[in-house]
Design a protein around this motif. Structure first.
Motif, mmCIF file in Angstrom:
data_model
loop_
_atom_site.group_PDB
_atom_site.id
_atom_site.type_symbol
_atom_site.label_atom_id
_atom_site.label_comp_id
_atom_site.label_asym_id
_atom_site.label_seq_id
_atom_site.Cartn_x
_atom_site.Cartn_y
_atom_site.Cartn_z
ATOM 1 N N TYR A 45 0.830 -1.200 0.000
ATOM 2 C CA TYR A 45 0.000 0.000 0.000
ATOM 3 C C TYR A 45 0.869 1.257 0.000
ATOM 4 O O TYR A 45 0.712 2.154 -0.814
ATOM 5 C CB TYR A 45 -0.880 -0.047 1.250
ATOM 6 N N ALA A 49 1.554 4.324 -2.967
ATOM 7 C CA ALA A 49 1.306 5.748 -2.736
ATOM 8 C C ALA A 49 2.572 6.542 -3.025
ATOM 9 O O ALA A 49 2.553 7.584 -3.679
ATOM 10 C CB ALA A 49 0.841 5.965 -1.298
ATOM 11 N N ARG A 147 -4.831 6.882 11.610
ATOM 12 C CA ARG A 147 -5.596 7.997 11.074
ATOM 13 C C ARG A 147 -5.713 9.118 12.116
ATOM 14 O O ARG A 147 -5.553 10.296 11.799
ATOM 15 C CB ARG A 147 -6.975 7.481 10.706
ATOM 16 N N ALA A 218 -4.567 14.649 -2.169
ATOM 17 C CA ALA A 218 -5.311 13.545 -1.576
ATOM 18 C C ALA A 218 -4.363 12.433 -1.136
ATOM 19 O O ALA A 218 -4.638 11.689 -0.200
ATOM 20 C CB ALA A 218 -6.327 13.011 -2.568
ATOM 21 N N LEU A 219 -3.217 12.338 -1.832
ATOM 22 C CA LEU A 219 -2.276 11.271 -1.506
ATOM 23 C C LEU A 219 -1.471 11.547 -0.246
ATOM 24 O O LEU A 219 -1.060 10.618 0.432
ATOM 25 C CB LEU A 219 -1.306 11.053 -2.671
ATOM 26 N N PRO A 221 -2.142 12.702 2.895
ATOM 27 C CA PRO A 221 -2.575 12.031 4.125
ATOM 28 C C PRO A 221 -2.524 10.509 4.020
ATOM 29 O O PRO A 221 -2.158 9.829 4.981
ATOM 30 C CB PRO A 221 -4.008 12.517 4.338
ATOM 31 N N GLN A 222 -2.836 9.970 2.838
ATOM 32 C CA GLN A 222 -2.785 8.511 2.627
ATOM 33 C C GLN A 222 -1.384 7.984 2.903
ATOM 34 O O GLN A 222 -1.187 6.969 3.556
ATOM 35 C CB GLN A 222 -3.066 8.187 1.149
ATOM 36 N N ILE A 225 -0.542 8.222 6.598
ATOM 37 C CA ILE A 225 -1.217 7.169 7.353
ATOM 38 C C ILE A 225 -0.515 5.838 7.106
ATOM 39 O O ILE A 225 -0.261 5.066 8.030
ATOM 40 C CB ILE A 225 -2.720 7.107 6.976
ATOM 41 N N TYR A 229 1.176 3.845 10.142
ATOM 42 C CA TYR A 229 0.692 2.483 10.369
ATOM 43 C C TYR A 229 1.864 1.501 10.257
ATOM 44 O O TYR A 229 2.018 0.593 11.067
ATOM 45 C CB TYR A 229 -0.398 2.147 9.352
ATOM 46 N N ALA B 45 -7.768 10.091 -7.323
ATOM 47 C CA ALA B 45 -7.941 10.118 -5.867
ATOM 48 C C ALA B 45 -9.389 9.772 -5.555
ATOM 49 O O ALA B 45 -10.305 10.205 -6.248
ATOM 50 C CB ALA B 45 -7.602 11.500 -5.338
ATOM 51 N N PHE B 68 -6.876 5.726 -3.383
ATOM 52 C CA PHE B 68 -6.640 6.106 -4.766
ATOM 53 C C PHE B 68 -6.668 4.885 -5.669
ATOM 54 O O PHE B 68 -6.646 3.745 -5.204
ATOM 55 C CB PHE B 68 -5.360 6.914 -4.919
ATOM 56 N N LEU B 79 -6.271 1.244 -3.982
ATOM 57 C CA LEU B 79 -5.683 1.269 -2.644
ATOM 58 C C LEU B 79 -6.568 2.117 -1.751
ATOM 59 O O LEU B 79 -6.805 3.289 -2.044
ATOM 60 C CB LEU B 79 -4.256 1.802 -2.704
ATOM 61 N N GLN B 81 -7.993 3.051 2.405
ATOM 62 C CA GLN B 81 -7.714 2.965 3.842
ATOM 63 C C GLN B 81 -8.569 1.903 4.500
ATOM 64 O O GLN B 81 -8.147 1.222 5.414
ATOM 65 C CB GLN B 81 -7.985 4.308 4.497
#
Lengths: 295, 136
Positions: A45, A49, A147, A218-219, A221-222, A225, A229, B45, B68, B79, B81
């Motif tokens: 994951y 990203a 999160r 948008a990416l 924060p992904q 996280i 994590y 996104a 996304f 992908l 959350q």
């Protein structure tokens, strides 16, 4: 010399301790396996990203994204320190907190966030303020914890209350090696990530929907996280690995001690029998000498 | 029948789906997005929404949160959350989360906090929607 009942008592108590340490060894091993699976899952994951962010950066040229721009030096530093919730894990907590102490020296530390009881207790004992604490969640980790942490730090970063964020955690390299790490997460330097990766996926031309800038936003924060994590599961795997090794050596010490005590127990028992026998034969001989006892 | 393509849906916690699909529908930050085989390479996104996978003529539905989507010539990867099948959704928990978010929204004035509460609320509402309207 200890009496036979003392030794028996000692053996019993060591035996009980041994049962506990060997059970803890098995539990830690199972938890470590579970955490390792999570590390692998998260890696896929996180790297996706990362690759996409690198791709957008590479194709849209330099942008002054607030999360990528370095603020002036001598700035407000924040640290997330991830330690265990419990001890009995060899030098795990100690090594990690030693690195944290060393990293924070001579820095203008404005915020400290702790994960795990041990880390919180450490900073409070030293008289430092802990701004936020996350406890007893490593064993049953969910993405919601990561999160919540990210929401908190992004809020502080946006409000300019922190300028730089470091994450201190124990990286799980393999079962024989765990390294304490001090990692700078904010501002993000994409080149810092994925150093140990062997295969990098090449992305061809892609369409960004709705726009590269918005996908990038948008990416962010992904990505954070994913990183937090990842740090949490790495820490949990390392903690359980350390505990597993500590408990394994404790079990082995107990075995050694039990062997020694059993030997002692038998020799004392033997000695008692010999003493009793010689008393009986001595008494018998005494009667024999008098001649009125037919042995 | 439509041509199938390879699809993987990943979350940091697990591999949610791995196989083929004839079509994939997700909620992007600009609205609903549907992918069919032969789509040009793309990255998008995603917001909170409903994930729909058409596979073997059947429609599979699930809840998805932010993430996304990457479309490549040989594979499509989503992908996210969080991603849950209807049977995995805890309705009571979603309802509690909804109430909490509504409560927070009434009190908060800070814009960022409001945005977060709104996202939390949309997650709760979407979970409830997917759970209550599912037939599979």
């Amino acid at each position: 010399m200890s009496t036979i009942s003392d030794i028996r008592y000692h053996i019993k108590s060591i035996h009980q301790t041994r049962q506990i340490t060997s059970a803890m060894h098995l539990i830690s091993a199972a938890r470590m396996q579970k955490a390792i699976r999570r590390i692998e899952q998260n890696r896929a994951y996180f790297y996706r990203a990362l690759d996409t962010m690198k791709y957008i950066r590479g194709h849209t040229g330099p942008t002054n994204h607030p999360y990528l721009t370095r603020r002036e030096p001598g700035n407000k530093m924040a640290y997330i320190v991830i330690a265990g919730d419990r001890g009995l894990a060899g030098s795990y907590n100690h090594d990690l907190l030693a690195l944290a102490q060393q990293a924070m020296q001579d820095q203008n530390v404005t915020h400290i966030f702790t994960v795990g009881d041990i880390a919180t207790a450490h900073f409070e004992r030293a008289g430092q303020t802990v701004n936020a604490r996350f406890e007893n969640m490593l064993a049953d980790l969910s993405i919601n914890t990561a999160r919540a942490i990210v929401a908190l730090i992004m809020q502080l970063y946006d409000a300019q209350e922190i300028d730089e964020l470091h994450v201190i955690y124990m990286k799980f390299v393999n079962a024989a090696l765990q390294k304490p790490k001090d990692f700078k997460l904010l501002p993000i330097e994409l080149a810092d990530f994925g150093e140990e990766r062997t295969e990098v996926q090449e992305l061809g031309e892609m369409l960004c929907d709705p726009s590269p800038e918005r996908v990038f936003d948008a990416l962010v924060p992904q990505f954070m996280i994913g990183f937090i994590y990842g740090a949490l599961v790495h820490a949990y795997a390392s903690e359980n690995c350390a505990r597993m090794n500590a408990m394994d050596s404790a079990t082995r010490s107990a075995d050694k001690l039990l062997k020694k005590l059993t030997f002692q127990y038998h020799s004392v028992r033997q000695l008692n029998i010999t003493n009793e026998l010689s008393e009986i034969t001595g008494a018998a001989n005494l009667f024999g000498e008098k001649g009125d006892f037919d042995a | 029948m439509e041509k199938p393509f390879a699809l993987t849906v990943l979350t940091p916690e697990r591999e949610f789906y791995s196989g083929t699909a004839e079509s994939l529908t997700v909620e992007s930050i600009d609205g609903e997005l549907c992918i069919l085989a032969g789509h040009i390479p793309m990255v998008a996104a995603l917001a909170v929404g409903e994930l729909k996978i058409k596979q073997g003529g059947k429609l599979l539905r699930a809840f998805h949160s932010e993430g996304f989507l990457e479309v490549h010539a040989d594979a499509t990867t989503v992908l996210l959350q969080a991603c849950e099948w209807p049977e995995e959704i805890d309705l009571n928990r979603a309802k509690e989360a909804m109430e909490r978010a509504e409560h927070r929204l009434e009190q908060q004035r800070n814009t960022q906090a409001v945005t977060r509460s709104k996202i939390a609320l949309s997650r709760a509402l979407m979970r409830i929607k997917v759970k209550t309207t599912s037939v599979n």
